[in-house]
Design a protein around this motif. Structure first.
Motif, PDB file in Angstrom:
ATOM      1  N   LEU A  59       0.830  -1.215   0.000  1.00 14.53           N
ATOM      2  CA  LEU A  59       0.000   0.000   0.000  1.00 14.53           C
ATOM      3  C   LEU A  59       0.860   1.259   0.000  1.00 14.53           C
ATOM      4  O   LEU A  59       0.474   2.287  -0.567  1.00 14.53           O
ATOM      5  CB  LEU A  59      -0.940   0.011   1.215  1.00 14.53           C
ATOM      6  CG  LEU A  59      -2.110  -0.969   1.138  1.00 14.53           C
ATOM      7  CD1 LEU A  59      -2.829  -1.039   2.476  1.00 14.53           C
ATOM      8  CD2 LEU A  59      -3.081  -0.583   0.023  1.00 14.53           C
TER       9      LEU A  59
ATOM     10  N   GLN B 196       3.286   1.831  -1.700  1.00  9.59           N
ATOM     11  CA  GLN B 196       3.722   2.140  -3.072  1.00  9.59           C
ATOM     12  C   GLN B 196       2.587   2.706  -3.923  1.00  9.59           C
ATOM     13  O   GLN B 196       2.810   3.126  -5.069  1.00  9.59           O
ATOM     14  CB  GLN B 196       4.162   0.843  -3.767  1.00  9.59           C
ATOM     15  CG  GLN B 196       4.904  -0.098  -2.890  1.00  9.59           C
ATOM     16  CD  GLN B 196       6.221  -0.482  -3.514  1.00  9.59           C
ATOM     17  OE1 GLN B 196       6.620   0.063  -4.533  1.00  9.59           O
ATOM     18  NE2 GLN B 196       6.897  -1.416  -2.891  1.00  9.59           N
ATOM     19  N   CYS B 197       1.373   2.655  -3.358  1.00  8.69           N
ATOM     20  CA  CYS B 197       0.187   2.912  -4.188  1.00  8.69           C
ATOM     21  C   CYS B 197       0.133   4.292  -4.833  1.00  8.69           C
ATOM     22  O   CYS B 197      -0.391   4.435  -5.923  1.00  8.69           O
ATOM     23  CB  CYS B 197      -1.078   2.706  -3.372  1.00  8.69           C
ATOM     24  SG  CYS B 197      -1.640   1.034  -3.516  1.00  8.69           S
TER      25      CYS B 197
ATOM     26  N   TYR C 134       0.239  -1.867 -12.362  1.00 13.88           N
ATOM     27  CA  TYR C 134       1.052  -2.552 -11.344  1.00 13.88           C
ATOM     28  C   TYR C 134       2.215  -1.687 -10.893  1.00 13.88           C
ATOM     29  O   TYR C 134       2.857  -1.030 -11.708  1.00 13.88           O
ATOM     30  CB  TYR C 134       1.620  -3.864 -11.903  1.00 13.88           C
ATOM     31  CG  TYR C 134       0.595  -4.966 -11.953  1.00 13.88           C
ATOM     32  CD1 TYR C 134       0.355  -5.764 -10.838  1.00 13.88           C
ATOM     33  CD2 TYR C 134      -0.149  -5.195 -13.100  1.00 13.88           C
ATOM     34  CE1 TYR C 134      -0.596  -6.769 -10.871  1.00 13.88           C
ATOM     35  CE2 TYR C 134      -1.106  -6.200 -13.139  1.00 13.88           C
ATOM     36  CZ  TYR C 134      -1.316  -6.979 -12.015  1.00 13.88           C
ATOM     37  OH  TYR C 134      -2.263  -7.961 -12.039  1.00 13.88           O
ATOM     38  N   ARG C 135       2.474  -1.749  -9.598  1.00 11.59           N
ATOM     39  CA  ARG C 135       3.702  -1.182  -9.048  1.00 11.59           C
ATOM     40  C   ARG C 135       4.584  -2.352  -8.645  1.00 11.59           C
ATOM     41  O   ARG C 135       4.106  -3.295  -8.013  1.00 11.59           O
ATOM     42  CB  ARG C 135       3.386  -0.289  -7.845  1.00 11.59           C
ATOM     43  CG  ARG C 135       2.919   1.068  -8.305  1.00 11.59           C
ATOM     44  CD  ARG C 135       1.956   1.751  -7.378  1.00 11.59           C
ATOM     45  NE  ARG C 135       1.240   2.795  -8.108  1.00 11.59           N
ATOM     46  CZ  ARG C 135       0.039   2.640  -8.676  1.00 11.59           C
ATOM     47  NH1 ARG C 135      -0.598   1.486  -8.574  1.00 11.59           N
ATOM     48  NH2 ARG C 135      -0.527   3.618  -9.345  1.00 11.59           N
TER      49      ARG C 135
ATOM     50  N   SER D  24      -1.274  -4.333  -7.359  1.00 11.12           N
ATOM     51  CA  SER D  24      -2.259  -3.545  -8.095  1.00 11.12           C
ATOM     52  C   SER D  24      -3.459  -3.298  -7.189  1.00 11.12           C
ATOM     53  O   SER D  24      -3.896  -4.209  -6.486  1.00 11.12           O
ATOM     54  CB  SER D  24      -2.681  -4.346  -9.337  1.00 11.12           C
ATOM     55  OG  SER D  24      -3.649  -3.642 -10.062  1.00 11.12           O
TER      56      SER D  24
ATOM     57  N   ALA E 185      -5.872  -0.641  -4.411  1.00  7.45           N
ATOM     58  CA  ALA E 185      -5.746   0.336  -3.324  1.00  7.45           C
ATOM     59  C   ALA E 185      -6.672  -0.056  -2.181  1.00  7.45           C
ATOM     60  O   ALA E 185      -7.633  -0.801  -2.384  1.00  7.45           O
ATOM     61  CB  ALA E 185      -6.125   1.721  -3.837  1.00  7.45           C
ATOM     62  N   ARG E 186      -6.330   0.500  -0.975  1.00  5.57           N
ATOM     63  CA  ARG E 186      -7.207   0.243   0.181  1.00  5.57           C
ATOM     64  C   ARG E 186      -8.307   1.298   0.205  1.00  5.57           C
ATOM     65  O   ARG E 186      -8.072   2.430   0.631  1.00  5.57           O
ATOM     66  CB  ARG E 186      -6.397   0.298   1.477  1.00  5.57           C
ATOM     67  CG  ARG E 186      -7.282   0.098   2.709  1.00  5.57           C
ATOM     68  CD  ARG E 186      -6.517  -0.440   3.900  1.00  5.57           C
ATOM     69  NE  ARG E 186      -5.430   0.409   4.298  1.00  5.57           N
ATOM     70  CZ  ARG E 186      -4.426   0.020   5.101  1.00  5.57           C
ATOM     71  NH1 ARG E 186      -4.391  -1.205   5.580  1.00  5.57           N
ATOM     72  NH2 ARG E 186      -3.461   0.854   5.411  1.00  5.57           N
TER      73      ARG E 186
ATOM     74  N   ASN F  28     -12.698  -1.608  -3.345  1.00  2.00           N
ATOM     75  CA  ASN F  28     -11.505  -1.940  -4.132  1.00  2.00           C
ATOM     76  C   ASN F  28     -10.852  -3.214  -3.597  1.00  2.00           C
ATOM     77  O   ASN F  28     -11.236  -3.766  -2.557  1.00  2.00           O
ATOM     78  CB  ASN F  28     -10.517  -0.775  -4.107  1.00  2.00           C
ATOM     79  CG  ASN F  28      -9.705  -0.697  -5.395  1.00  2.00           C
ATOM     80  OD1 ASN F  28      -9.523  -1.696  -6.091  1.00  2.00           O
ATOM     81  ND2 ASN F  28      -9.211   0.492  -5.708  1.00  2.00           N
TER      82      ASN F  28
ATOM     83  N   LEU G 243      -6.767  -5.177  -3.359  1.00  2.71           N
ATOM     84  CA  LEU G 243      -5.322  -5.080  -3.546  1.00  2.71           C
ATOM     85  C   LEU G 243      -4.849  -6.483  -3.920  1.00  2.71           C
ATOM     86  O   LEU G 243      -5.155  -7.453  -3.206  1.00  2.71           O
ATOM     87  CB  LEU G 243      -4.649  -4.622  -2.241  1.00  2.71           C
ATOM     88  CG  LEU G 243      -3.129  -4.581  -2.250  1.00  2.71           C
ATOM     89  CD1 LEU G 243      -2.615  -3.440  -3.152  1.00  2.71           C
ATOM     90  CD2 LEU G 243      -2.579  -4.364  -0.822  1.00  2.71           C
TER      91      LEU G 243
END
Ligand SMILES: O=C(O)CCC(=O)C(=O)O
Length: 279
Positions: A41, A43-44, A58-59, A69, A71-72, A76, A78
């Motif tokens: 997260l 890195q999001c 993608y990160r 890929s 988000a919180r 959504n 993760l």
């Protein structure tokens, strides 16, 4: 895999396996998932490193070797692919003898791991219905004179209870044998005729053929649903993770170095690659 399980898998396209992981394994995996969730997260916010063929952003954490890929946020999910690289705790699941007994029973060629993802499904999230019927060779369910002979299959491991309303993994039983694609409009699993949720307890697993129509019912609870998914297929099938679709598996040299030969072989299409790696 006993005869009852084989019969049910053939009849329905899936089985629920109770008490598949020990309490200690559940505890260790759950803690590792929580740690990795926070790491991914963090890195999001930044620009994606890669966009998959189906448009997922993608990160990549090159050091820990995973792609993330999502988000919180409400509704959504993760997804963290190649999670094995990120923490040796996950090695429990590589060449896990109870899992391999199921895999070897229904994949006739030498099996390898072709998909690994942690799914973290926040409240309000659902996974759209997909597969079922004539979906093509990669995901095919087949029965021959030698018995069940699957292409891609998945084992889903549960580290906490998932009861009704908590985003259960769901299936339309027996659609792995259907001769038709689903004619129902849309991919909402909550309203799709024939779709059923599969409630489970911590430590249970669900084993299914990717040919089966499946998805994830809406998580209507305040509990985030966290699961580990590992896909297998014959050795010639390349990665089926969306971040590395049809590429070689994304295994860090440090991950490969800490595994034993049996674990390495599960990520190597050809024995010669394994032999070369040892030189
Ligand atoms: O668990 C879910 O929400 C869906 C999982 C799924 O589609 C899969 O493992 O192939």
């Amino acid at each position: 895999m006993n005869d009852f399980e084989k019969y049910e898998f053939d009849r329905l396209g899936y089985i629920v396996i109770p008490d598949f992981l020990t309490d200690d394994q559940v505890k260790a995996l759950s803690a590792a998932i929580d740690e990795l969730e926070e790491d991914a997260l963090a890195q999001c916010g930044r620009q994606p490193d890669k966009i998959s063929a189906i448009g997922l952003e993608y990160r990549q954490d090159a050091e820990r070797g995973y792609f993330a890929s999502g988000a919180r946020e409400e509704g959504n999910t993760l997804i963290i692919e190649d999670f094995f690289n990120a923490d040796p705790v996950f090695d429990i699941l590589i060449d896990h003898p109870p899992t391999m007994a199921y895999i070897r029973a229904i994949i006739k060629e030498r099996p390898t791991v072709n998909n690994s993802e942690i799914r973290i499904r926040y409240p309000g999230n659902q996974t759209g219905s997909h597969m079922g019927g004539p979906v093509g060779r990669k995901h095919r369910y087949y029965y021959s004179g030698q018995g069940i002979d699957c292409m891609m299959v998945r084992m889903v491991y549960f580290v906490h209870d998932v009861g009704p309303g908590q985003g259960e993994f769901c299936v339309v039983p027996a659609t792995h044998k259907s001769n038709m694609l689903s004619p129902y409009e849309g991919t909402n699993p909550d309203t799709e005729p024939g779709m059923i949720g599969l409630p489970v307890k911590a430590g249970d697993a669900i084993f299914f053929t990717e040919n089966l129509r499946h998805g994830g019912l809406t998580n209507r609870s305040r509990q985030t649903r966290k699961t580990l998914h590992v896909g297998y297929g014959p050795y010639w099938m390349k990665s089926q993770n969306h971040s590395t679709m049809d590429e070689e598996p994304n295994v860090l040299p440090s991950t490969f170095a800490r595994w034993n030969d049996a674990q390495r072989l599960l990520f190597r299409a050809h024995r010669t690659l394994l032999d070369n790696a040892k030189k």
